[in-house]
Motif scaffolding. Sequence first.
Motif, PDB file in Angstrom:
ATOM      1  N   GLU A   1       6.976  20.016 -51.814  1.00  0.00           N
ATOM      2  CA  GLU A   1       6.821  21.439 -51.517  1.00  0.00           C
ATOM      3  C   GLU A   1       5.524  21.923 -52.146  1.00  0.00           C
TER       4      GLU A   1
ATOM      5  N   ASP B   1      -0.324  24.588 -58.975  1.00  0.00           N
ATOM      6  CA  ASP B   1      -1.488  24.240 -58.150  1.00  0.00           C
ATOM      7  C   ASP B   1      -2.257  23.078 -58.767  1.00  0.00           C
TER       8      ASP B   1
ATOM      9  N   ALA C   1       2.639  24.461 -53.668  1.00  0.00           N
ATOM     10  CA  ALA C   1       2.759  25.629 -54.541  1.00  0.00           C
ATOM     11  C   ALA C   1       2.765  26.902 -53.714  1.00  0.00           C
ATOM     12  N   ARG C   2       3.707  27.780 -54.047  1.00  0.00           N
ATOM     13  CA  ARG C   2       3.750  29.090 -53.401  1.00  0.00           C
ATOM     14  C   ARG C   2       4.554  30.042 -54.271  1.00  0.00           C
ATOM     15  N   ASP C   3       4.317  31.335 -54.056  1.00  0.00           N
ATOM     16  CA  ASP C   3       5.056  32.358 -54.778  1.00  0.00           C
ATOM     17  C   ASP C   3       6.438  32.492 -54.144  1.00  0.00           C
ATOM     18  N   LYS C   4       7.456  32.510 -54.992  1.00  0.00           N
ATOM     19  CA  LYS C   4       8.850  32.610 -54.529  1.00  0.00           C
ATOM     20  C   LYS C   4       9.383  34.016 -54.828  1.00  0.00           C
TER      21      LYS C   4
ATOM     22  N   ARG D   1       5.740  31.109 -59.232  1.00  0.00           N
ATOM     23  CA  ARG D   1       4.906  30.291 -58.357  1.00  0.00           C
ATOM     24  C   ARG D   1       5.262  28.861 -58.710  1.00  0.00           C
TER      25      ARG D   1
ATOM     26  N   SER E   1       4.687  34.387 -61.019  1.00  0.00           N
ATOM     27  CA  SER E   1       3.840  34.784 -59.885  1.00  0.00           C
ATOM     28  C   SER E   1       2.830  35.798 -60.341  1.00  0.00           C
TER      29      SER E   1
ATOM     30  N   GLY F   1       6.011  24.585 -57.075  1.00  0.00           N
ATOM     31  CA  GLY F   1       5.940  23.550 -56.063  1.00  0.00           C
ATOM     32  C   GLY F   1       6.829  22.415 -56.518  1.00  0.00           C
TER      33      GLY F   1
END
Length: 140
Positions: free
Chosen positions: A111, A96, A113-116, A121, A139, A123
Amino acid sequence: MDLETVSADAFGGSLTGIGVNLLTRDVRGLAGFLSEVFGLSVHRLSDDFAILRHGAMMLQLHSDASFARHPLPGLIPENPPRGGGAQLYLFGIDPDAAIARATAAGHVVLEPARDKPHGLREGTILSPEGYAFSPAIPSA
């Protein structure tokens, strides 16, 4: 080993494990991007070569000209993006925060930032030459 003062042959002879070397048109520009966006430390920097560190990981940058006699430059596509197909993870860097810095500096966020599902987490941010760098932390 003090990367600032060690000779090139002593440095090369000390390397073990896996090394990453990226060819670039602009060593100083790519080193600046990696330092600014991801906080990598720059230990050597010239127009032709750079050594950067992230924890125990070392990353080398070489100018195209420094590889003039090597066969690798013949494989570089004439049209960008140069780094297509390679993704370089930078573990332990908050995605982030890196994406906020990249966005503020006008870099391309491929891409957000997000939890995979694999517990990270992450990006993905493109360098100016198209190398995909993915900062990642566990995460929450």
